[in-house]
Scaffold this active site. Structure first.
Site: not given
Lengths: 382, 382
Positions: B159, B229, B324, B357-358
């Site tokens: 990222s 968040r 992602d 994405h994680d």
């Protein structure tokens, strides 16, 4: 195909909202009861003698009863589906009698959280019942009763409006002959709920929210509502459409090394958020997003969506848009499959359109041609 | 392939962060200058005599210098890439000397907005320079100087960390031999910027933000940071992964007709938001999202990304994950194309992984096998 002789599409012209008062209590799915309430609505076209040409256009999150035309004293205020509904338009008001209604819980004239509770003399605020799609459809059915409409030629909507068009076929199968379901999902995904939840948290944690009773404090949780709208806007547009429209274009041609507006997309989102927070009611936003979360006709049938439509008798037009990542075509196909499992008559179109979820509000030629052809057939069968 | 004799992977064990003070002014791309600053870092493994086996692991939005191992007095506090880095792990600390550093502007020990400005005796707050990926890499290069590392065997990151790994090949082409670029984009899309902007607006419109100088008011813009968040978390997970993990599961088995937690996904997001807002600095969040927005190596070359890499000499491993949607494989392929246009040595893997994405933080076996094989080759060439 029959030969077409459509007039040049034009506006329904200046319209006036009307209000009906209902004094029969409305019982909500939550168990709460509203002893009496108002519904604000507009109509376009003429109800025929048989009362067989009525069409109900259901609104989604940000809109209301003002579906087509404009107001004589505010000509810029054009209805949210004006490109779809009018003389010579896909839903032709020279053939159909179209109704738009602000749902219960709304903030544009129908009874909602900002309305005064006759029992207390104060706005309902946090005491307003949590409303569901089913409750809205119940209230719409009562409006139809009062207008003498036994059965709708069609109930139509996009997004949350499409959920109402679906619910009509489940809750009132004998009163709807066609259901037009655009950019829909049979129920929200976890991601959909997540976006709604962040929007709600933005509102309820705004210090000006006061537990939903901000009216009495003379303030509005504007910061939260603004953020909610900004989040919403991101999900209405496709990544590609946003890139096409804004890209990485800079407001002043150069980056400013600050947290003010640098990029055009920032300016757009702030502007949308500012505008929205000036006219929309925060409690209504909470209610409508919760109605979205809760809609789940399969839940009462062991998550079997086909069973949810067991009583449905309507014909269906289901349309989705390829770039809609909020309610993607996959979700519409779930609906189509459940309908076909019941051997219902379904037309399905997956329209290649770049605009994302918002495509249901735009006048994509293929989309409008589809709706026009479908309504031509409805008219032929009247 | 050479025969493998990997030890059973294990932790690097208890680690201790170190601090270096830099008294040479750091000039930022914005024109601002930091007269002196601290960098907090950790190292794992041993620098060989030739100083040729150093690897820099760059952090993304929410992490810092604590990349692997744990703290003796806080054994639950495991490094963010501990599954990747350690003895016998894909980046084997029995072969490589790995460095993690908290970037300038951070909130975990390196000089940042919450640090005391020696000139004023007060926290920098709003006066802290807006920092770019290029600035971070400059500071990392100075750290390398102090550690006697002339050239990194590899700089790696996922990222935003991957953007630093890319920038090393542009800014210091002679000091990096391999760039490991995971779950990256060559620059943010309008949608990416939009999510960052909503997060920033949540923070800066929090009444406790005080223009960034909340430290002096004894408060923290916790509401805003919590929302930021929550928004972030939605974009880190794929729709499918979220559906798999949470679905529409209800906290109590039944809907409550309220705006408190009904769905598990709501509980998860609130919990993540609450936790984060207790330890992360809001100004750092602003700075890091802005660094993401601004990173755009092609901009200085007429938007020609290939030209941006004209001076690069490193070998590249680029990896993306199919699910992602934040930085989709399409974005990695833009990077790969630009590198190939320069006839650079690129390995590209598009990994079929469901986590969104994680995924770059998780130990997907194919992903880890890929990184392991790539580092085996780096080691063989040392």
């Amino acid at each position: 195909m029959t030969p077409r002789d459509h007039a040049k599409p034009r506006s329904v012209g200046a319209v006036k909202p009307q209000t009906l008062h209902f004094s029969e209590p409305l019982r909500f799915r939550s168990g709460s009861v509203l002893d009496s309430y108002d519904l604000v609505y507009e109509t376009y076209g003429t109800l025929n003698a048989e009362k067989s040409n009525a069409v109900l256009a259901c609104h989604a999150l940000n809109a209301a009863h003002h579906v087509a035309g404009y107001y004589a004293d505010d000509v810029e205020n054009v209805g949210w589906w004006d490109n779809m509904i009018g003389p010579g338009k896909p839903v032709d008001t020279e053939k159909f009698f179209v109704i738009g209604v602000n749902n219960v819980g709304g903030c544009f004239g129908s009874t909602g959280p900002g309305s005064v509770n006759p029992k207390t003399g104060k706005p309902y605020g946090s005491s307003f019942p949590v409303v569901t799609v089913e409750d809205w459809v119940d209230a719409q059915a009562r409006l139809a009763d009062r207008l003498g409409i036994d059965s709708f030629a069609a109930v139509m909507g996009g997004s949350l409006g499409a959920m109402q068009a679906l619910q009509w076929t489940i809750g009132y199968p004998g009163r709807i002959r066609n259901s037009i379901v655009v950019a829909a999902a049979p129920r929200l995904s976890a991601q959909n709920i997540a976006f709604n939840e962040v929007a709600r948290q933005a509102i309820t944690t705004d210090p000006d929210f006061h537990g939903g009773d901000y009216y009495e404090h003379g303030v509005v949780p504007r910061r939260g509502l603004r953020l909610a709208r900004m989040i919403g806007h991101i999900t209405y547009l496709s990544d590609d459409a946003m890139m096409e429209k804004f890209g990485r274009a800079l407001r002043t041609g150069t980056i400013g090394f600050h947290f003010d507006v640098d990029f055009e997309i920032e300016s757009y989102l702030r502007h949308q958020g500012d505008k929205f927070s000036e006219y929309f009611d925060a409690n209504t936003y909470l209610l409508i997003t919760r109605a979205l979360d809760y809609f789940d006709p399969a839940a009462a049938h062991g998550d079997d969506l086909a069973k949810a439509f067991a009583a449905a008798r309507a014909r269906f037009l289901v349309a989705s848009f390829t770039s809609d990542w909020r309610f993607s075509p996959v979700r519409s196909r779930e609906i189509v499959k459940a309908l076909l499992d019941n051997r219902l008559d379904v037309s399905y179109a997956e329209i290649d359109a770049p605009h994302g979820h918002d495509a249901f509000l735009l006048d994509d030629p293929r989309y409008h041609a589809l709706v026009r052809a479908y309504f031509d057939n409805i008219y032929a069968a009247l």
